[in-house]
Design a protein around this motif. Structure first.
Motif, PDB file in Angstrom:
ATOM      1  N   HIS A 105     -12.225  -8.888  -6.903  1.00 42.95           N
ATOM      2  CA  HIS A 105     -12.313  -9.237  -8.484  1.00 42.95           C
ATOM      3  C   HIS A 105     -11.416 -10.569  -8.702  1.00 42.95           C
ATOM      4  O   HIS A 105     -10.301 -10.417  -8.330  1.00 42.95           O
ATOM      5  CB  HIS A 105     -12.210  -7.969  -9.390  1.00 42.95           C
ATOM      6  N   PRO A 106     -11.771 -11.413  -9.616  1.00 38.85           N
ATOM      7  CA  PRO A 106     -10.987 -12.419  -9.977  1.00 38.85           C
ATOM      8  C   PRO A 106      -9.565 -11.754 -10.482  1.00 38.85           C
ATOM      9  O   PRO A 106      -8.584 -12.425 -10.119  1.00 38.85           O
ATOM     10  CB  PRO A 106     -11.330 -13.150 -11.149  1.00 38.85           C
ATOM     11  N   ARG A 107      -9.398 -10.631 -10.991  1.00 37.12           N
ATOM     12  CA  ARG A 107      -8.157 -10.261 -11.453  1.00 37.12           C
ATOM     13  C   ARG A 107      -7.494  -9.106 -10.567  1.00 37.12           C
ATOM     14  O   ARG A 107      -6.409  -8.449 -10.727  1.00 37.12           O
ATOM     15  CB  ARG A 107      -8.522  -9.515 -12.635  1.00 37.12           C
ATOM     16  N   GLY A 108      -8.055  -9.033  -9.283  1.00 38.12           N
ATOM     17  CA  GLY A 108      -7.427  -8.322  -8.264  1.00 38.12           C
ATOM     18  C   GLY A 108      -8.324  -7.407  -7.242  1.00 38.12           C
ATOM     19  O   GLY A 108      -9.448  -7.465  -7.341  1.00 38.12           O
ATOM     20  N   ARG A 109      -7.712  -6.897  -6.129  1.00 46.20           N
ATOM     21  CA  ARG A 109      -8.580  -6.545  -5.029  1.00 46.20           C
ATOM     22  C   ARG A 109      -8.267  -4.877  -5.193  1.00 46.20           C
ATOM     23  O   ARG A 109      -7.196  -4.446  -4.934  1.00 46.20           O
ATOM     24  CB  ARG A 109      -7.955  -6.742  -3.785  1.00 46.20           C
ATOM     25  N   LEU A 110      -9.468  -4.146  -5.391  1.00 44.19           N
ATOM     26  CA  LEU A 110      -9.236  -2.569  -5.644  1.00 44.19           C
ATOM     27  C   LEU A 110      -9.922  -1.846  -4.437  1.00 44.19           C
ATOM     28  O   LEU A 110     -10.757  -2.122  -3.786  1.00 44.19           O
ATOM     29  CB  LEU A 110      -9.868  -2.610  -7.060  1.00 44.19           C
ATOM     30  N   LEU A 111      -9.589  -0.962  -4.161  1.00 44.05           N
ATOM     31  CA  LEU A 111     -10.060   0.063  -3.110  1.00 44.05           C
ATOM     32  C   LEU A 111     -10.537   1.038  -3.911  1.00 44.05           C
ATOM     33  O   LEU A 111      -9.741   1.725  -4.942  1.00 44.05           O
ATOM     34  CB  LEU A 111      -9.026   0.628  -2.009  1.00 44.05           C
ATOM     35  N   ILE A 112     -11.723   1.582  -3.503  1.00 39.45           N
ATOM     36  CA  ILE A 112     -12.185   2.796  -3.873  1.00 39.45           C
ATOM     37  C   ILE A 112     -12.137   3.912  -2.904  1.00 39.45           C
ATOM     38  O   ILE A 112     -12.935   3.692  -1.781  1.00 39.45           O
ATOM     39  CB  ILE A 112     -13.694   2.778  -4.338  1.00 39.45           C
ATOM     40  N   ASP A 113     -11.380   4.994  -2.885  1.00 37.38           N
ATOM     41  CA  ASP A 113     -10.790   5.672  -1.820  1.00 37.38           C
ATOM     42  C   ASP A 113     -10.160   4.869  -0.787  1.00 37.38           C
ATOM     43  O   ASP A 113     -10.278   3.806  -0.634  1.00 37.38           O
ATOM     44  CB  ASP A 113     -12.142   6.413  -1.102  1.00 37.38           C
ATOM     45  N   ALA A 114      -9.195   5.602  -0.265  1.00 33.79           N
ATOM     46  CA  ALA A 114      -8.001   5.034   0.620  1.00 33.79           C
ATOM     47  C   ALA A 114      -8.656   4.947   2.086  1.00 33.79           C
ATOM     48  O   ALA A 114      -7.890   4.327   2.996  1.00 33.79           O
ATOM     49  CB  ALA A 114      -6.789   5.684   0.506  1.00 33.79           C
ATOM     50  N   GLY A 115      -9.820   5.485   2.667  1.00 31.95           N
ATOM     51  CA  GLY A 115     -10.362   5.518   3.902  1.00 31.95           C
ATOM     52  C   GLY A 115      -9.165   6.084   4.821  1.00 31.95           C
ATOM     53  O   GLY A 115      -8.526   6.925   4.437  1.00 31.95           O
ATOM     54  N   ALA A 116      -9.335   5.706   6.128  1.00 33.99           N
ATOM     55  CA  ALA A 116      -8.564   6.282   7.154  1.00 33.99           C
ATOM     56  C   ALA A 116      -7.102   5.659   7.250  1.00 33.99           C
ATOM     57  O   ALA A 116      -7.100   4.529   7.328  1.00 33.99           O
ATOM     58  CB  ALA A 116      -9.459   6.269   8.554  1.00 33.99           C
ATOM     59  N   GLY A 117      -6.080   6.448   7.333  1.00 33.97           N
ATOM     60  CA  GLY A 117      -4.765   6.067   7.689  1.00 33.97           C
ATOM     61  C   GLY A 117      -4.846   6.227   9.360  1.00 33.97           C
ATOM     62  O   GLY A 117      -5.742   6.495  10.046  1.00 33.97           O
ATOM     63  N   ARG A 118      -3.737   5.597   9.751  1.00 35.30           N
ATOM     64  CA  ARG A 118      -3.328   5.292  11.155  1.00 35.30           C
ATOM     65  C   ARG A 118      -3.165   6.823  11.818  1.00 35.30           C
ATOM     66  O   ARG A 118      -3.405   6.936  13.155  1.00 35.30           O
ATOM     67  CB  ARG A 118      -2.090   4.479  11.286  1.00 35.30           C
ATOM     68  N   GLN A 119      -2.929   7.667  10.999  1.00 35.18           N
ATOM     69  CA  GLN A 119      -2.503   9.137  11.516  1.00 35.18           C
ATOM     70  C   GLN A 119      -3.762  10.141  11.163  1.00 35.18           C
ATOM     71  O   GLN A 119      -3.652  11.147  11.085  1.00 35.18           O
ATOM     72  CB  GLN A 119      -1.346   9.813  10.931  1.00 35.18           C
ATOM     73  N   VAL A 120      -4.945   9.666  10.995  1.00 35.66           N
ATOM     74  CA  VAL A 120      -6.039  10.147  10.252  1.00 35.66           C
ATOM     75  C   VAL A 120      -6.403  11.381  11.620  1.00 35.66           C
ATOM     76  O   VAL A 120      -6.791  12.238  10.857  1.00 35.66           O
ATOM     77  CB  VAL A 120      -7.356   9.361  10.330  1.00 35.66           C
ATOM     78  N   THR A 121      -6.224  11.040  12.672  1.00 36.68           N
ATOM     79  CA  THR A 121      -6.447  12.338  13.576  1.00 36.68           C
ATOM     80  C   THR A 121      -5.213  13.560  13.336  1.00 36.68           C
ATOM     81  O   THR A 121      -5.916  14.731  13.326  1.00 36.68           O
ATOM     82  CB  THR A 121      -6.186  11.885  15.130  1.00 36.68           C
ATOM     83  N   GLU A 122      -4.141  13.224  12.885  1.00 32.64           N
ATOM     84  CA  GLU A 122      -3.213  14.064  12.342  1.00 32.64           C
ATOM     85  C   GLU A 122      -3.912  14.874  11.085  1.00 32.64           C
ATOM     86  O   GLU A 122      -3.463  15.752  10.819  1.00 32.64           O
ATOM     87  CB  GLU A 122      -2.108  13.747  12.428  1.00 32.64           C
ATOM     88  N   HIS A 123      -4.257  14.033  10.272  1.00 34.00           N
ATOM     89  CA  HIS A 123      -4.686  14.528   8.891  1.00 34.00           C
ATOM     90  C   HIS A 123      -5.841  15.472   8.954  1.00 34.00           C
ATOM     91  O   HIS A 123      -5.823  16.286   8.273  1.00 34.00           O
ATOM     92  CB  HIS A 123      -4.694  13.325   8.085  1.00 34.00           C
ATOM     93  N   LEU A 124      -6.702  15.117  10.103  1.00 32.55           N
ATOM     94  CA  LEU A 124      -7.595  16.186  10.060  1.00 32.55           C
ATOM     95  C   LEU A 124      -7.247  17.874  10.420  1.00 32.55           C
ATOM     96  O   LEU A 124      -7.958  18.476   9.945  1.00 32.55           O
ATOM     97  CB  LEU A 124      -8.789  15.714  11.312  1.00 32.55           C
ATOM     98  N   LYS A 125      -6.073  17.644  10.890  1.00 37.54           N
ATOM     99  CA  LYS A 125      -5.257  18.965  11.316  1.00 37.54           C
ATOM    100  C   LYS A 125      -5.008  19.694  10.016  1.00 37.54           C
ATOM    101  O   LYS A 125      -4.677  20.912  10.053  1.00 37.54           O
ATOM    102  CB  LYS A 125      -4.269  18.802  12.327  1.00 37.54           C
ATOM    103  N   THR A 126      -5.010  19.250   8.665  1.00 39.20           N
ATOM    104  CA  THR A 126      -4.728  19.790   7.733  1.00 39.20           C
ATOM    105  C   THR A 126      -5.852  20.465   7.063  1.00 39.20           C
ATOM    106  O   THR A 126      -5.739  21.109   5.647  1.00 39.20           O
ATOM    107  CB  THR A 126      -4.009  18.709   6.522  1.00 39.20           C
ATOM    108  N   THR A 127      -7.079  20.507   7.699  1.00 39.48           N
ATOM    109  CA  THR A 127      -8.233  20.909   6.988  1.00 39.48           C
ATOM    110  C   THR A 127      -8.621  22.477   7.829  1.00 39.48           C
ATOM    111  O   THR A 127      -8.033  22.674   9.031  1.00 39.48           O
ATOM    112  CB  THR A 127      -9.360  20.213   7.224  1.00 39.48           C
TER     113      THR A 127
END
Ligand SMILES: [Zn+2]
Length: 330
Positions: A105-127
């Protein structure tokens, strides 16, 4: 003679015992069959009833030059369609993507949700174990690496808006230090108290990795939604409450200059069929991930009506890779 008496006593006692055991086994087997049949029924297609009456129409799309919408495909989990939507095929493979959507957007770049982190494989283990058992995760492009490939970093983001606080929507926050994160008070309270669903969120929040921003819906209604939050105050990015999957879930309308309009619906449905039919998640999946099953059903019916009234609206479940391929790649 005495031996004969003992035999007679044993025979007369043994026969009823044997019968009782047989009856118990048969009742137990019958119960198992009934329970399995009941479980199987929860996977059978049963579209939700849709009333004819619909809410107010969506406002006409606005054209704000410089707005674009794209997706970062962070990771993929393969499962069966039938586990994602009630009535889906139990033999058809379905790709559940972990993604971040990018609004330029002319007034900034926005993310909707943060997607995968570099540690996403580790993050899956929190489920929970069952969820992990049903998913096999392949890492694609973590959000930070996708930004890096364009010479960008966390400092180039206006912020992240979370559709909700589950692990597969916050994973990328681990690499996005100091970035503002918008979340509703209802979702924040839920994330901080929900044992399983908020596990990763709490870990990341405890590390103080992002700046929390309270997201409130002070704006007037937007179509059938009673309240809204116009993020850039120009109608191009409009957030609406969508409680059900979690108490503070939201959905996000993004309108492009050519009039094309998207609606990101988080995990209200995992598939496009959930809106098209409409149909909820199978009971077992819903039990594991949805906070309020009745609330989710209401939202699915509303989304189905919205789609019918606005055939050009592109409704985007956060995980349906078949819908993501219709969106530009970041
Ligand atoms: Zn999710």
């Amino acid at each position: 003679m005495r031996v004969g008496v003992r035999d007679a006593e044993r025979d007369s006692g043994a026969a009823p015992d044997y019968l009782r055991v047989q009856v118990k086994i048969r009742i137990a087997l019958l119960l198992v069959v009934v329970l399995l049949a009941a479980l199987a029924w929860t996977f059978v297609k049963r579209p939700l009833a849709v009333p004819k009456a619909i809410g107010p129409a969506l406002p006409p799309p606005v054209a704000v030059e410089g707005v674009s919408f794209s997706v970062i495909r962070g990771a993929e989990m393969k499962s069966q369609e039938g586990f994602a939507v009630r009535g889906g095929s139990l033999t058809k493979r379905l790709v559940n993507a972990v993604v971040a959507f990018v609004v330029e957007h002319p007034r900034g770049r926005l993310l909707i949700d943060a997607g995968a982190g570099r540690q996403v494989t580790e993050h899956l283990k929190t489920t929970p174990l069952l969820l992990r058992a049903l998913a096999s995760l392949t890492v694609k492009t973590p959000t930070l690496d996708a930004l890096g490939s364009r010479g960008l970093g966390p400092q180039d983001l206006r912020g992240v808006v979370l559709t909700h606080s589950h692990w597969d929507h916050v994973s990328g926050l681990q690499d996005l230090r100091e970035v503002p994160v918008w979340i509703t008070p209802e979702e924040l309270a839920h994330a901080r108290s929900d044992d399983e669903g908020g596990n990763l969120y709490r870990q990341l929040e405890a590390r103080g990795q992002f700046q929390l921003q309270e997201l409130s819906f002070a704006g007037e209604g937007y179509g059938p939604f009673a309240a809204s939050h116009d993020f850039f105050d120009d109608g191009s990015v409009v957030l609406v409450p969508m409680p059900g999957h979690t108490p503070g879930s939201i959905a996000v309308f993004v309108t492009l200059p050519d009039g094309k309009r998207f609606l990101v619906i988080g995990d209200t449905s995992w598939t496009r069929e959930g809106v098209d039919w409409p149909a909820e998640k199978p009971w077992l999946a819903g039990r594991m991930v949805d906070f309020d099953a009745a609330g989710v059903r209401d939202q699915l019916v509303l989304l189905h009506q919205l789609q019918r009234a606005n055939p050009n609206l592109i409704i985007v479940p956060a995980h349906d890779a078949r819908v993501h391929v219709t969106i530009a790649t970041f």
